[in-house]
Design a protein around this motif. Structure first.
Motif, PDB file in Angstrom:
ATOM      1  N   HIS A 177      -7.931   6.111  11.370  1.00  0.00           N
ATOM      2  CA  HIS A 177      -7.538   5.597  10.055  1.00  0.00           C
ATOM      3  C   HIS A 177      -8.751   5.509   9.134  1.00  0.00           C
ATOM      4  O   HIS A 177      -9.823   5.059   9.547  1.00  0.00           O
ATOM      5  CB  HIS A 177      -6.876   4.226  10.200  1.00  0.00           C
ATOM      6  CG  HIS A 177      -5.621   4.276  11.023  1.00  0.00           C
ATOM      7  ND1 HIS A 177      -4.416   4.690  10.517  1.00  0.00           N
ATOM      8  CD2 HIS A 177      -5.410   3.976  12.338  1.00  0.00           C
ATOM      9  CE1 HIS A 177      -3.495   4.636  11.473  1.00  0.00           C
ATOM     10  NE2 HIS A 177      -4.073   4.205  12.585  1.00  0.00           N
ATOM     11  N   ALA A 232       3.461   2.428  -1.032  1.00  0.00           N
ATOM     12  CA  ALA A 232       3.991   3.190   0.100  1.00  0.00           C
ATOM     13  C   ALA A 232       2.973   4.208   0.611  1.00  0.00           C
ATOM     14  O   ALA A 232       2.991   4.588   1.780  1.00  0.00           O
ATOM     15  CB  ALA A 232       5.283   3.896  -0.292  1.00  0.00           C
ATOM     16  N   SER A 233       2.084   4.643  -0.257  1.00  0.00           N
ATOM     17  CA  SER A 233       1.081   5.636   0.150  1.00  0.00           C
ATOM     18  C   SER A 233      -0.287   4.968   0.273  1.00  0.00           C
ATOM     19  O   SER A 233      -0.568   3.981  -0.408  1.00  0.00           O
ATOM     20  CB  SER A 233       1.010   6.772  -0.868  1.00  0.00           C
ATOM     21  OG  SER A 233       0.625   6.275  -2.140  1.00  0.00           O
ATOM     22  N   THR A 236      -2.182   3.033   6.011  1.00  0.00           N
ATOM     23  CA  THR A 236      -1.857   3.583   7.335  1.00  0.00           C
ATOM     24  C   THR A 236      -2.206   2.630   8.466  1.00  0.00           C
ATOM     25  O   THR A 236      -1.845   2.899   9.611  1.00  0.00           O
ATOM     26  CB  THR A 236      -2.606   4.903   7.564  1.00  0.00           C
ATOM     27  OG1 THR A 236      -4.021   4.644   7.650  1.00  0.00           O
ATOM     28  CG2 THR A 236      -2.318   5.905   6.446  1.00  0.00           C
ATOM     29  N   LEU A 253       7.971  -2.824   6.990  1.00  0.00           N
ATOM     30  CA  LEU A 253       7.754  -1.400   7.212  1.00  0.00           C
ATOM     31  C   LEU A 253       9.039  -0.723   7.666  1.00  0.00           C
ATOM     32  O   LEU A 253       9.379   0.381   7.208  1.00  0.00           O
ATOM     33  CB  LEU A 253       6.642  -1.194   8.242  1.00  0.00           C
ATOM     34  CG  LEU A 253       5.234  -1.612   7.793  1.00  0.00           C
ATOM     35  CD1 LEU A 253       4.273  -1.633   8.971  1.00  0.00           C
ATOM     36  CD2 LEU A 253       4.723  -0.678   6.689  1.00  0.00           C
ATOM     37  N   SER A 256      11.390  -0.133   4.798  1.00  0.00           N
ATOM     38  CA  SER A 256      10.970   0.932   3.881  1.00  0.00           C
ATOM     39  C   SER A 256      11.010   2.310   4.533  1.00  0.00           C
ATOM     40  O   SER A 256      10.639   3.304   3.900  1.00  0.00           O
ATOM     41  CB  SER A 256       9.557   0.647   3.367  1.00  0.00           C
ATOM     42  OG  SER A 256       8.608   0.747   4.420  1.00  0.00           O
ATOM     43  N   ARG A 258       9.186   3.312   7.081  1.00  0.00           N
ATOM     44  CA  ARG A 258       7.903   3.734   7.658  1.00  0.00           C
ATOM     45  C   ARG A 258       7.866   3.349   9.143  1.00  0.00           C
ATOM     46  O   ARG A 258       8.165   2.214   9.511  1.00  0.00           O
ATOM     47  CB  ARG A 258       6.738   3.086   6.906  1.00  0.00           C
ATOM     48  CG  ARG A 258       6.500   3.715   5.534  1.00  0.00           C
ATOM     49  CD  ARG A 258       5.405   3.022   4.761  1.00  0.00           C
ATOM     50  NE  ARG A 258       5.872   1.749   4.187  1.00  0.00           N
ATOM     51  CZ  ARG A 258       5.118   0.941   3.454  1.00  0.00           C
ATOM     52  NH1 ARG A 258       3.838   1.269   3.217  1.00  0.00           N
ATOM     53  NH2 ARG A 258       5.617  -0.165   2.951  1.00  0.00           N
ATOM     54  N   ARG A 259       7.480   4.314   9.967  1.00  0.00           N
ATOM     55  CA  ARG A 259       7.480   4.116  11.411  1.00  0.00           C
ATOM     56  C   ARG A 259       6.152   3.522  11.892  1.00  0.00           C
ATOM     57  O   ARG A 259       5.093   3.870  11.370  1.00  0.00           O
ATOM     58  CB  ARG A 259       7.736   5.442  12.124  1.00  0.00           C
ATOM     59  CG  ARG A 259       9.095   6.082  11.795  1.00  0.00           C
ATOM     60  CD  ARG A 259       9.109   7.528  12.251  1.00  0.00           C
ATOM     61  NE  ARG A 259       8.047   8.294  11.551  1.00  0.00           N
ATOM     62  CZ  ARG A 259       7.633   9.503  11.913  1.00  0.00           C
ATOM     63  NH1 ARG A 259       8.157  10.075  12.999  1.00  0.00           N
ATOM     64  NH2 ARG A 259       6.697  10.124  11.225  1.00  0.00           N
ATOM     65  N   VAL A 260       6.264   2.641  12.878  1.00  0.00           N
ATOM     66  CA  VAL A 260       5.079   2.030  13.492  1.00  0.00           C
ATOM     67  C   VAL A 260       5.020   2.503  14.955  1.00  0.00           C
ATOM     68  O   VAL A 260       5.996   2.369  15.694  1.00  0.00           O
ATOM     69  CB  VAL A 260       5.176   0.490  13.452  1.00  0.00           C
ATOM     70  CG1 VAL A 260       3.984  -0.154  14.151  1.00  0.00           C
ATOM     71  CG2 VAL A 260       5.275  -0.011  12.010  1.00  0.00           C
ATOM     72  N   ASP A 262       3.520   5.511  13.988  1.00  0.00           N
ATOM     73  CA  ASP A 262       3.346   6.882  13.483  1.00  0.00           C
ATOM     74  C   ASP A 262       2.865   6.923  12.039  1.00  0.00           C
ATOM     75  O   ASP A 262       1.965   7.703  11.695  1.00  0.00           O
ATOM     76  CB  ASP A 262       4.668   7.645  13.607  1.00  0.00           C
ATOM     77  CG  ASP A 262       5.131   7.776  15.056  1.00  0.00           C
ATOM     78  OD1 ASP A 262       4.506   7.141  15.923  1.00  0.00           O
ATOM     79  OD2 ASP A 262       6.103   8.486  15.305  1.00  0.00           O
ATOM     80  N   ASP A 263       3.486   6.096  11.189  1.00  0.00           N
ATOM     81  CA  ASP A 263       3.100   6.075   9.772  1.00  0.00           C
ATOM     82  C   ASP A 263       2.095   4.965   9.476  1.00  0.00           C
ATOM     83  O   ASP A 263       1.154   5.164   8.701  1.00  0.00           O
ATOM     84  CB  ASP A 263       4.343   5.882   8.889  1.00  0.00           C
ATOM     85  CG  ASP A 263       5.358   6.988   9.076  1.00  0.00           C
ATOM     86  OD1 ASP A 263       4.939   8.161   9.195  1.00  0.00           O
ATOM     87  OD2 ASP A 263       6.569   6.690   9.112  1.00  0.00           O
ATOM     88  N   VAL A 264       2.296   3.811  10.066  1.00  0.00           N
ATOM     89  CA  VAL A 264       1.407   2.657   9.847  1.00  0.00           C
ATOM     90  C   VAL A 264       1.201   1.934  11.182  1.00  0.00           C
ATOM     91  O   VAL A 264       2.169   1.570  11.843  1.00  0.00           O
ATOM     92  CB  VAL A 264       2.000   1.660   8.823  1.00  0.00           C
ATOM     93  CG1 VAL A 264       1.008   0.514   8.579  1.00  0.00           C
ATOM     94  CG2 VAL A 264       2.341   2.350   7.510  1.00  0.00           C
TER      95      VAL A 264
END
Length: 324
Positions: A177, A232-233, A236, A253, A256, A258-260, A262-264
């Protein structure tokens, strides 16, 4: 209905085959009893259900065998776990516990006055109340403070929060990250400030400019609200100052899309009992509340018995699970 007969020292002495004075010495933790005799007397006490008379003991020794505990609130998971740990450690040493919460008014001087009036032998101060304790009129009270800078008036027992936060942040940076966002605890909390310091230090060593801090109040609701308002962007990795705020972050998350992780990726702090049951199971920094409570009570009892104990800093542990 007849009242149960109170077990007396003479009954214990007769069962153990010793004098009443020997039973008194065992009841008052005198060192002038050999181990085998002490074990025999304690066995007789247990068999008969003997309970020392606290009022009589206080008159003889000048001690009430009672400890105080002062907290800003017991609503937080960390403070409630500390209360449980302190209560168990006190009971194992034959001490009662008087608990005072400060509430919104935060008058710690009044709390200390009440403890003195009740004749406690010493007191333990938890977390957010420690900042108030440093400015309070604590003269005449032996104090062990949980999580505080060193202070010659107190014995301090705590977790190395900064080290735990550094480990969490370094783990996220090492996972690729570019930066780590921080959900901080409330202003005025020593633990929150130390966790923020550790996060900043890890970013500085990596040459990363820290993002703006998002400050919560330890609750899952605040973690949810803070993450819901994050862009949203560009986000991470999140290091939350406690597991409850991390739980709120996981919900925000998920809502919205967004996967945890994988995305954050998300890391918390404390390793509360349910952290492994979050979805996904939460990577977190574990501080051992049982050891904190045991050490705080042990040091306070040592001080009551005449030895001013040294401060103690406990090392936390990064517990890696699926959220990072």
């Amino acid at each position: 209905m007849p009242q149960p007969t109170r077990v007396s020292m003479s009954m214990v002495a007769q069962r153990a085959g010793v004098s009443g004075q020997t039973v008194s010495r065992v009841a008052n933790d005198s060192p002038r009893v050999d181990p085998q005799t002490r074990a025999r007397v304690e066995k007789a006490m247990a068999e008969l259900g003997y309970r020392p008379n606290r009022a009589a003991r206080a008159l003889r020794t000048g001690r009430t065998q009672t400890l105080g505990l002062v907290a800003q609130t017991l609503a937080t998971v960390g403070n409630s776990r500390m209360l449980q740990a302190v209560a168990e450690a006190a009971a194992s040493r034959g001490y009662a516990l008087t608990v005072l919460t400060l509430g919104a008014d935060a008058d710690i001087d009044e709390a200390f006055d009440r403890l003195r009036d009740q004749g406690v032998d010493g007191a333990i101060v938890l977390n957010e109340a420690t900042a108030l304790a440093r400015d309070a009129a604590s003269a005449g009270l032996r104090l062990v403070v949980i999580d505080s800078p060193p202070d010659e008036r107190f014995t301090v027992v705590g977790t190395d929060h900064a080290a735990g936060a550094r480990a969490a942040t370094e783990h996220l940076l090492a996972s690729g990250h570019a930066t780590v966002h921080h959900l901080a605890g409330p202003a005025g909390s020593f633990a929150a400030a130390e966790r923020e310091r550790g996060w900043r230090e890890a970013l500085a060593v990596a040459g990363v400019e820290p993002p703006e801090v998002a400050r919560g109040d330890w609750s899952a609701a605040s973690g949810h609200d803070l993450v819901r308002r994050m862009p949203a962007s560009g986000v991470t990795a999140i290091f939350a100052a406690n597991d409850q705020m991390a739980l709120g972050a996981l919900r925000a998350l998920a809502e919205s899309g967004r996967r945890v992780p994988d995305d954050v990726a998300v890391i918390g702090f404390d390793d509360i009992a349910d952290a492994a049951q979050f979805q996904p199971p939460l990577t977190t920094v574990r501080q051992d509340f049982d050891v904190l409570g045991e050490q705080a009570v042990g040091r306070l009892v040592s001080w009551i018995e005449g030895e001013h104990p040294a401060d103690l800093m406990l090392a936390p542990t990064l517990v890696r699970r699926a959220s990072s």
